[in-house]
Design a protein around this motif. Structure first.
Motif, short mmCIF file in Angstrom:
data_model
loop_
_atom_site.label_atom_id
_atom_site.label_comp_id
_atom_site.label_asym_id
_atom_site.label_seq_id
_atom_site.Cartn_x
_atom_site.Cartn_y
_atom_site.Cartn_z
N MET A 24 39.86 42.52 47.50
CA MET A 24 41.20 41.42 47.50
C MET A 24 42.17 40.92 46.25
O MET A 24 41.45 40.98 45.35
CB MET A 24 39.89 40.84 47.90
N VAL A 25 42.98 40.39 46.48
CA VAL A 25 43.91 39.46 45.29
C VAL A 25 44.72 38.20 45.86
O VAL A 25 45.01 37.92 47.14
CB VAL A 25 45.14 40.88 45.52
N SER A 26 44.40 37.69 44.81
CA SER A 26 45.26 36.23 45.77
C SER A 26 45.57 35.23 44.35
O SER A 26 45.23 35.56 43.27
CB SER A 26 43.83 35.41 45.33
N VAL A 38 51.31 38.15 39.40
CA VAL A 38 51.17 39.04 40.54
C VAL A 38 51.71 40.39 39.93
O VAL A 38 50.38 41.27 40.48
CB VAL A 38 51.27 38.52 41.59
N TYR A 39 52.36 40.24 39.31
CA TYR A 39 53.30 41.18 38.79
C TYR A 39 52.50 42.44 37.42
O TYR A 39 52.31 43.35 37.49
CB TYR A 39 54.34 41.38 37.88
N GLU A 40 51.80 41.01 37.15
CA GLU A 40 50.94 41.65 35.65
C GLU A 40 49.22 41.86 36.49
O GLU A 40 48.78 43.30 35.87
CB GLU A 40 50.56 40.87 34.68
N ARG A 51 44.41 36.29 40.49
CA ARG A 51 42.65 36.60 40.93
C ARG A 51 42.19 37.82 41.75
O ARG A 51 42.99 38.01 42.47
CB ARG A 51 41.95 35.49 40.68
N PHE A 52 41.81 38.51 41.12
CA PHE A 52 41.54 39.31 42.20
C PHE A 52 39.79 40.23 41.70
O PHE A 52 39.23 39.82 40.22
CB PHE A 52 41.62 40.91 41.98
N PHE A 107 33.21 42.12 38.51
CA PHE A 107 33.83 41.40 37.64
C PHE A 107 34.88 40.98 38.55
O PHE A 107 35.00 41.58 39.29
CB PHE A 107 34.97 42.93 36.96
N ASP A 108 35.72 39.50 37.72
CA ASP A 108 36.09 38.72 38.62
C ASP A 108 37.68 38.97 37.06
O ASP A 108 37.28 38.81 36.16
CB ASP A 108 36.02 37.74 38.44
N VAL A 109 38.78 38.88 37.84
CA VAL A 109 39.73 39.14 36.66
C VAL A 109 40.68 38.10 36.95
O VAL A 109 41.34 37.41 38.40
CB VAL A 109 40.98 40.33 36.97
#
Length: 372
Positions: free
Chosen positions: A230-232, A204-206, A245-246, A182-184
């Motif tokens: 991963m988080v961007s 980023v907080y959300e 996005r992650f 999945f992509d969020v």
């Protein structure tokens, strides 16, 4: 470097031919080697151009020319290691029984000797059924271009044999978890972190809130795991991030859990209407559940291995997916993990055990000769 056995020289060439999935030229060089390998055998070779920037696909056919369901063998020739790995971090070398090199374990070793077995049985004319060998370029990224072909060939097959590497000590695979991807994307409101902090909505907080909710879906008792690896997000340390996005990795043991957790992830909602939340994706590979037919197929392989001189053991359910997930989900008796024994898949310590090649090549040949 010289080989300890002249028969391994071709395998060394395979390992030296680096073929990460998105290096179309490298993958196609591997396909060239397979075509050359089949030149002196009664094997029909069909080469299909790759799409979406990926390498070509090979369909090899041999054995009895009948309309009965055949035996499907599947191997992939793409790897995860970038070009240059063999010259730097994972040099081709032999240390005792271990043959080191990028892709040797996952899964060039198994693909190479399975093709040798396929060629041998074709030459001898001893196949019990029509044989089809599918060689793919995209398994490491979820088989996006070859899944339809795998499923089409699977529906016309009585059995499926997959040359992914053996597990700890040479164990065979008869069940795998299903895989979801999945992509969020979270969109907030940018603002200056000093003078306009209150006006911002920190994406980023959300995203962190959403990650906690996703990770909470993990249930070891049911064999369900969710991972955000991963988080961007953000553009500067003094700016409230507008975007984050992650990706999400999901593993499940059953079709029902796949559907339930997929619905939970796709149904995520933002904690505040000022945030926009977008979630896309779904199950990438269905669960590969051990059926009575697969258990019977394993028992047959175990008896053949005993005749050859080694004990074949079935591994517990494996967490990683393979192309065997697709055929198993169609109800085709599927044996996986028929490749080389060794360890270190996807790492810089990847190796295959040379001593496992000859007996497992013989097992593949005997399966092709006896599966009726």
């Amino acid at each position: 470097m010289t080989s300890s056995s002249p028969s391994l020289d071709a395998l060394f060439t395979w390992i030296r031919t680096e073929s990460p999935t998105h290096d179309r030229a490298g993958v196609n060089l591997m396909m060239d080697l397979v075509v050359a390998q089949m030149q002196d055998a009664p094997v029909a070779v069909e080469r299909l151009p790759g799409t979406e920037g990926l390498g070509d696909v090979l369909v090899l056919r041999a054995g009895p020319q009948t309309s009965e369901p055949g035996t499907l063998v599947m191997s992939h020739l793409d790897t995860v290691h970038p070009v240059g790995t063999i010259d730097n971090d994972l040099k081709l070398r032999i240390e005792g029984d271990r043959l080191y090199g990028p892709g040797i374990y996952d899964m060039k070793g198994g693909a190479w000797f399975a093709l040798e077995a396929f060629k041998e049985v074709a030459r001898k004319g001893t196949a019990a059924r029509p044989m089809v060998f599918l060689v793919t370029p995209d398994e490491e990224i979820g088989s996006p271009i070859t899944r339809p072909m795998i499923e089409d060939l699977g529906r016309r097959s009585a059995y499926a044999l997959v040359t992914e590497p053996a597990r700890d000590g040479g164990q065979i695979v008869t069940a795998r978890k299903g895989v979801g991807r999945f992509d969020v994307h979270v969109e907030g409101r940018p603002a200056h972190a000093g003078s306009r902090h209150k006006e911002g909505r920190n994406a980023v907080y959300e995203a962190a809130r959403q990650i906690l909710a996703i990770e909470a879906l993990t249930d070891y008792g049911r064999g369900v795991t969710t991972t955000v690896g991963m988080v961007s997000g953000g553009t500067a340390v003094n700016t409230i991030p507008q975007h984050c996005r992650f990706p999400v990795d999901l593993r499940v043991e059953t079709v029902a859990d796949g559907a339930a957790v997929t619905a939970a992830i796709l149904g995520l909602t933002s904690s505040n209407p000022d945030f926009k939340l977008s979630v896309t994706g779904g199950m990438n590979r269905p669960p590969y559940e051990r059926t009575e037919a697969t258990a019977k197929l394993f028992d047959h392989a175990k008896s053949l291995a005993a005749e050859i001189g080694f004990d074949l053991v079935s591994a517990p359910r494996v967490g990683g997916g393979s192309d065997g997930n697709f055929t198993a989900a169609l109800g085709i008796p599927t044996l996986d993990g028929l490749g080389i024994d060794g360890d270190g898949a996807h790492t810089l310590q990847e190796y295959g055990l040379i001593s496992s090649i000859a007996p497992r090549q013989k097992l593949m040949a005997r399966l092709l000769e006896t599966l009726r």
